[in-house]
Design a protein around this motif. Structure first.
Motif, PDB file in Angstrom:
ATOM      1  N   LEU A   1      26.425 181.804 -81.116  1.00  0.00           N
ATOM      2  CA  LEU A   1      27.314 182.455 -82.083  1.00  0.00           C
ATOM      3  C   LEU A   1      26.616 182.677 -83.426  1.00  0.00           C
ATOM      4  CD1 LEU A   1      30.628 180.593 -81.202  1.00  0.00           C
ATOM      5  CD2 LEU A   1      29.984 182.947 -80.586  1.00  0.00           C
ATOM      6  N   GLN A   2      25.755 181.753 -83.819  1.00  0.00           N
ATOM      7  CA  GLN A   2      24.984 181.953 -85.053  1.00  0.00           C
ATOM      8  C   GLN A   2      24.061 183.158 -84.924  1.00  0.00           C
ATOM      9  OE1 GLN A   2      23.113 178.118 -85.589  1.00  0.00           O
ATOM     10  NE2 GLN A   2      24.838 177.325 -86.775  1.00  0.00           N
ATOM     11  N   ALA A   3      23.465 183.336 -83.761  1.00  0.00           N
ATOM     12  CA  ALA A   3      22.578 184.489 -83.530  1.00  0.00           C
ATOM     13  C   ALA A   3      23.339 185.805 -83.636  1.00  0.00           C
ATOM     14  CB  ALA A   3      21.899 184.366 -82.165  1.00  0.00           C
ATOM     15  N   LEU A   4      24.640 185.778 -83.341  1.00  0.00           N
ATOM     16  CA  LEU A   4      25.488 186.976 -83.451  1.00  0.00           C
ATOM     17  C   LEU A   4      26.092 187.135 -84.842  1.00  0.00           C
ATOM     18  CD1 LEU A   4      27.445 186.653 -80.086  1.00  0.00           C
ATOM     19  CD2 LEU A   4      25.652 188.324 -80.632  1.00  0.00           C
ATOM     20  N   ASP A   5      25.832 186.176 -85.724  1.00  0.00           N
ATOM     21  CA  ASP A   5      26.457 186.129 -87.050  1.00  0.00           C
ATOM     22  C   ASP A   5      27.984 186.075 -86.924  1.00  0.00           C
ATOM     23  OD1 ASP A   5      26.411 185.992 -89.861  1.00  0.00           O
ATOM     24  OD2 ASP A   5      26.733 188.159 -90.029  1.00  0.00           O
ATOM     25  N   TYR A   6      28.442 185.320 -85.936  1.00  0.00           N
ATOM     26  CA  TYR A   6      29.892 185.130 -85.754  1.00  0.00           C
ATOM     27  C   TYR A   6      30.156 183.690 -85.333  1.00  0.00           C
ATOM     28  CZ  TYR A   6      34.738 186.554 -84.986  1.00  0.00           C
ATOM     29  OH  TYR A   6      36.106 186.691 -85.066  1.00  0.00           O
TER      30      TYR A   6
ATOM     31  N   TYR B   1      31.557 179.736 -86.381  1.00  0.00           N
ATOM     32  CA  TYR B   1      32.915 179.333 -86.737  1.00  0.00           C
ATOM     33  C   TYR B   1      33.320 179.683 -88.164  1.00  0.00           C
ATOM     34  CZ  TYR B   1      32.908 177.352 -82.146  1.00  0.00           C
ATOM     35  OH  TYR B   1      32.833 177.227 -80.790  1.00  0.00           O
ATOM     36  N   PRO B   2      32.461 179.547 -89.181  1.00  0.00           N
ATOM     37  CA  PRO B   2      32.888 179.982 -90.521  1.00  0.00           C
ATOM     38  C   PRO B   2      33.180 181.491 -90.581  1.00  0.00           C
ATOM     39  CG  PRO B   2      31.005 178.512 -90.698  1.00  0.00           C
ATOM     40  CD  PRO B   2      31.175 178.834 -89.231  1.00  0.00           C
ATOM     41  N   GLN B   3      32.354 182.311 -89.901  1.00  0.00           N
ATOM     42  CA  GLN B   3      32.599 183.754 -89.883  1.00  0.00           C
ATOM     43  C   GLN B   3      33.866 184.085 -89.104  1.00  0.00           C
ATOM     44  OE1 GLN B   3      29.545 182.447 -89.045  1.00  0.00           O
ATOM     45  NE2 GLN B   3      28.352 183.055 -90.831  1.00  0.00           N
ATOM     46  N   MET B   4      34.130 183.338 -88.031  1.00  0.00           N
ATOM     47  CA  MET B   4      35.370 183.533 -87.281  1.00  0.00           C
ATOM     48  C   MET B   4      36.567 183.282 -88.199  1.00  0.00           C
ATOM     49  SD  MET B   4      34.548 181.706 -83.660  1.00  0.00           S
ATOM     50  CE  MET B   4      33.542 182.495 -82.413  1.00  0.00           C
ATOM     51  N   ARG B   5      36.537 182.158 -88.874  1.00  0.00           N
ATOM     52  CA  ARG B   5      37.633 181.799 -89.787  1.00  0.00           C
ATOM     53  C   ARG B   5      37.790 182.859 -90.872  1.00  0.00           C
ATOM     54  NH1 ARG B   5      35.609 177.276 -92.244  1.00  0.00           N
ATOM     55  NH2 ARG B   5      34.672 178.743 -93.676  1.00  0.00           N
ATOM     56  N   ASP B   6      36.675 183.278 -91.459  1.00  0.00           N
ATOM     57  CA  ASP B   6      36.734 184.281 -92.528  1.00  0.00           C
ATOM     58  C   ASP B   6      37.257 185.624 -92.032  1.00  0.00           C
ATOM     59  OD1 ASP B   6      35.760 182.310 -94.191  1.00  0.00           O
ATOM     60  OD2 ASP B   6      33.707 183.139 -94.275  1.00  0.00           O
TER      61      ASP B   6
ATOM     62  N   LYS C   1      30.440 192.549 -83.544  1.00  0.00           N
ATOM     63  CA  LYS C   1      29.324 191.593 -83.528  1.00  0.00           C
ATOM     64  C   LYS C   1      28.482 191.718 -82.259  1.00  0.00           C
ATOM     65  CE  LYS C   1      30.266 189.584 -87.448  1.00  0.00           C
ATOM     66  NZ  LYS C   1      29.353 189.598 -88.597  1.00  0.00           N
ATOM     67  N   LEU C   2      29.135 192.100 -81.159  1.00  0.00           N
ATOM     68  CA  LEU C   2      28.421 192.262 -79.888  1.00  0.00           C
ATOM     69  C   LEU C   2      27.789 193.647 -79.740  1.00  0.00           C
ATOM     70  CD1 LEU C   2      31.001 190.534 -77.501  1.00  0.00           C
ATOM     71  CD2 LEU C   2      28.786 189.622 -78.250  1.00  0.00           C
ATOM     72  N   GLY C   3      28.105 194.560 -80.668  1.00  0.00           N
ATOM     73  CA  GLY C   3      27.582 195.913 -80.566  1.00  0.00           C
ATOM     74  C   GLY C   3      28.223 196.707 -79.442  1.00  0.00           C
ATOM     75  N   GLU C   4      29.466 196.360 -79.146  1.00  0.00           N
ATOM     76  CA  GLU C   4      30.201 197.004 -78.042  1.00  0.00           C
ATOM     77  C   GLU C   4      31.340 197.856 -78.620  1.00  0.00           C
ATOM     78  OE1 GLU C   4      29.705 196.879 -74.739  1.00  0.00           O
ATOM     79  OE2 GLU C   4      27.969 195.566 -74.905  1.00  0.00           O
TER      80      GLU C   4
END
Length: 128
Positions: free
Chosen positions: A29-34, A36-41, A121-124
């Motif tokens: 998830l860190q590699a995707l920049d998503y 847990y902090p980014q999810m929450r934000d 984040k997944l580029g989809e």
């Protein structure tokens, strides 16, 4: 494998595998920049609602391991598959998966489709 993760039989205690999966999921998830902090934000929590582990071979003291994680489903839920392998031989030791769902933090309502931020984040493309 550190000594403190072992049971009295010098084998990794089965509950520790969940923690190893968590390490791999966090790195993914860190590699995707998503993470847990980014999810929450972004307004979403992603609780794990399902966990499966298949223990093929035990992890033992001082064994070096590699843990791989990959996203295999993302449209309606986030399913991540894991493999733990012996770092020296490549032999598969354990496999499993987790399933997470998006929950809107403001309402605490479960989403029946993953939010657009995950697709971004997944580029989809977001499905119609």
């Amino acid at each position: 494998m550190p000594f403190h993760d072992l049971d009295p039989m010098d084998v990794c205690w089965h509950g520790n595998y969940v923690r190893y999966f968590e390490y791999a999921r966090t790195a993914l998830l860190q590699a995707l920049d998503y993470d847990y902090p980014q999810m929450r934000d972004s307004g979403y929590a992603w609780p794990v609602i399902e966990l499966n582990i298949r223990y093929a071979r035990p992890l033992v003291y001082q064994q070096r391991i590699e843990i791989c994680a990959e996203i295999v489903e993302w449209e309606n839920r986030l399913k991540i598959r894991y493999e733990i392998r012996d770092a020296d031989t490549g032999a598969r030791l354990t496999r499993g998966y987790t399933v997470q769902v998006a929950v809107e933090i403001a309402t605490r309502e479960m989403c029946f489709m993953s939010p657009p931020v995950l697709f971004d984040k997944l580029g989809e493309p977001v499905p119609c």
